[in-house]
Design an enzyme around this catalytic site. Structure first.
Site, PDB file in Angstrom:
ATOM      1  N   CYS A  10       0.865  -1.167   0.000  1.00 26.96           N
ATOM      2  CA  CYS A  10       0.000   0.000   0.000  1.00 26.96           C
ATOM      3  C   CYS A  10       0.905   1.220   0.000  1.00 26.96           C
ATOM      4  O   CYS A  10       2.130   1.096   0.049  1.00 26.96           O
ATOM      5  CB  CYS A  10      -0.925  -0.004   1.213  1.00 26.96           C
ATOM      6  SG  CYS A  10      -2.559   0.669   0.866  1.00 26.96           S
ATOM      7  N   CYS A  82      -4.141  -0.627  -2.983  1.00 26.72           N
ATOM      8  CA  CYS A  82      -4.646   0.674  -3.407  1.00 26.72           C
ATOM      9  C   CYS A  82      -4.125   0.963  -4.801  1.00 26.72           C
ATOM     10  O   CYS A  82      -3.075   0.451  -5.204  1.00 26.72           O
ATOM     11  CB  CYS A  82      -4.265   1.782  -2.425  1.00 26.72           C
ATOM     12  SG  CYS A  82      -2.495   2.157  -2.346  1.00 26.72           S
ATOM     13  N   CYS A  89       4.053   0.370  -8.370  1.00 27.32           N
ATOM     14  CA  CYS A  89       4.729  -0.931  -8.347  1.00 27.32           C
ATOM     15  C   CYS A  89       3.889  -1.943  -9.112  1.00 27.32           C
ATOM     16  O   CYS A  89       3.359  -2.883  -8.545  1.00 27.32           O
ATOM     17  CB  CYS A  89       4.939  -1.375  -6.903  1.00 27.32           C
ATOM     18  SG  CYS A  89       6.062  -2.763  -6.731  1.00 27.32           S
TER      19      CYS A  89
END
Length: 280
Positions: A10, A82, A89
């Protein structure tokens, strides 16, 4: 049997990824070594710890970490929670399988109990994850649901998110077609798929047929797309209203047997398109 490894990603590693780490450990620590990290780590939000404690999950050992902590380490699963982390990434080096899930940030989520709501959604998704990845029979259904009632923990609520304008009639009409419904369920699980992957999963030879159905879903604002080289990838529209996201999530998580064979076909697909090999 050797345990598999999971890394939850995240942005801040302060709430969603910490809750996912603790939940999966509590559900399947005998099967998975579980970790979490953030692309821009922050201190763990005390409300996330409180929600986990009320649920009964062990919060010991939870520490906010930078994703670079795991540079060079291989994981069986890398799961972003998210959209921002997924963008930063999109392809984690050394990931055996990468999934892109998108959950509302409980720190800015409207509603009476934002942290318990996000915790419930994470718990249901992880139950589905375990069913799929453990190859449970097609009739298996997720049964674990969060019933813990968490009090409001002193959060100042922010204004509601700006959602896409979705016509409920058009939305439900889109769910009446086999290809469209299963495409949504498959995309809900994986986070992002291209036409060739959906064709393989659905065992469909006609690309125009699949593309036409995806175009209808896009026109209804249910999915969105992005182009990368020769590939076009589709995902659930991140701006879809929460009621519509909940319908897709509940349908998938409680009827996973409907797409189990399709997920297995996709899992053994050769030469799948690269979703961009970088992680910064």
């Amino acid at each position: 049997m050797k345990k598999k490894s999971v890394l939850f990603l995240c942005t801040g590693n302060s709430a969603r990824s910490q809750m996912a780490e603790a939940l999966l450990r509590s559900k399947a620590s005998d099967q998975f070594d579980v970790f979490s990290a953030g692309t821009q780590p922050e201190d763990i939000d005390s409300r996330a710890i409180e929600a986990l404690t009320r649920f009964g999950a062990d919060t010991g050992g939870l520490v906010s970490k930078n994703v670079q902590t795991f540079a060079g380490k291989a994981f069986d699963y890398v799961i972003s929670l998210c959209d921002k982390a997924n963008t930063e990434c999109r392809r984690f080096p050394g990931a055996g399988k990468q999934l892109a899930w998108d959950f509302p940030d409980p720190k800015s989520r409207a509603g009476h109990q934002p942290f318990s709501s996000t915790l419930a959604e994470l718990n249901n998704r992880l139950s589905m994850f375990l069913l799929v990845e453990n190859n449970v029979t097609a009739k298996a259904k997720t049964t674990a649901e969060v019933t813990a009632k968490v009090d409001v923990i002193g959060a100042n609520e922010t204004p509601p998110e700006v959602f896409a304008d979705v016509d409920p009639i058009a939305f439900y009409k889109c769910l009446t077609d086999d290809i469209r419904l299963k495409s949504l369920m498959l995309t809900h699980y994986h986070g992002e798929l291209c036409v060739c992957e959906l064709m393989e999963a659905l065992n469909e030879d006609s690309q125009p047929k699949v593309s036409r159905n995806l175009a209808l879903l896009k026109k209804a604002a249910i999915i969105s797309d992005r182009k990368n080289g020769q590939w076009v990838f589709y995902r659930i529209n991140p701006n879809l209203p929460l009621w519509a996201k909940s319908v897709i999530a509940a349908t998938t998580e409680n009827n996973i047997g409907l797409i189990m064979a399709h997920l297995q076909r996709l899992d053994i697909m050769q030469n799948r398109p690269n979703k961009v090999s970088f992680c910064r």
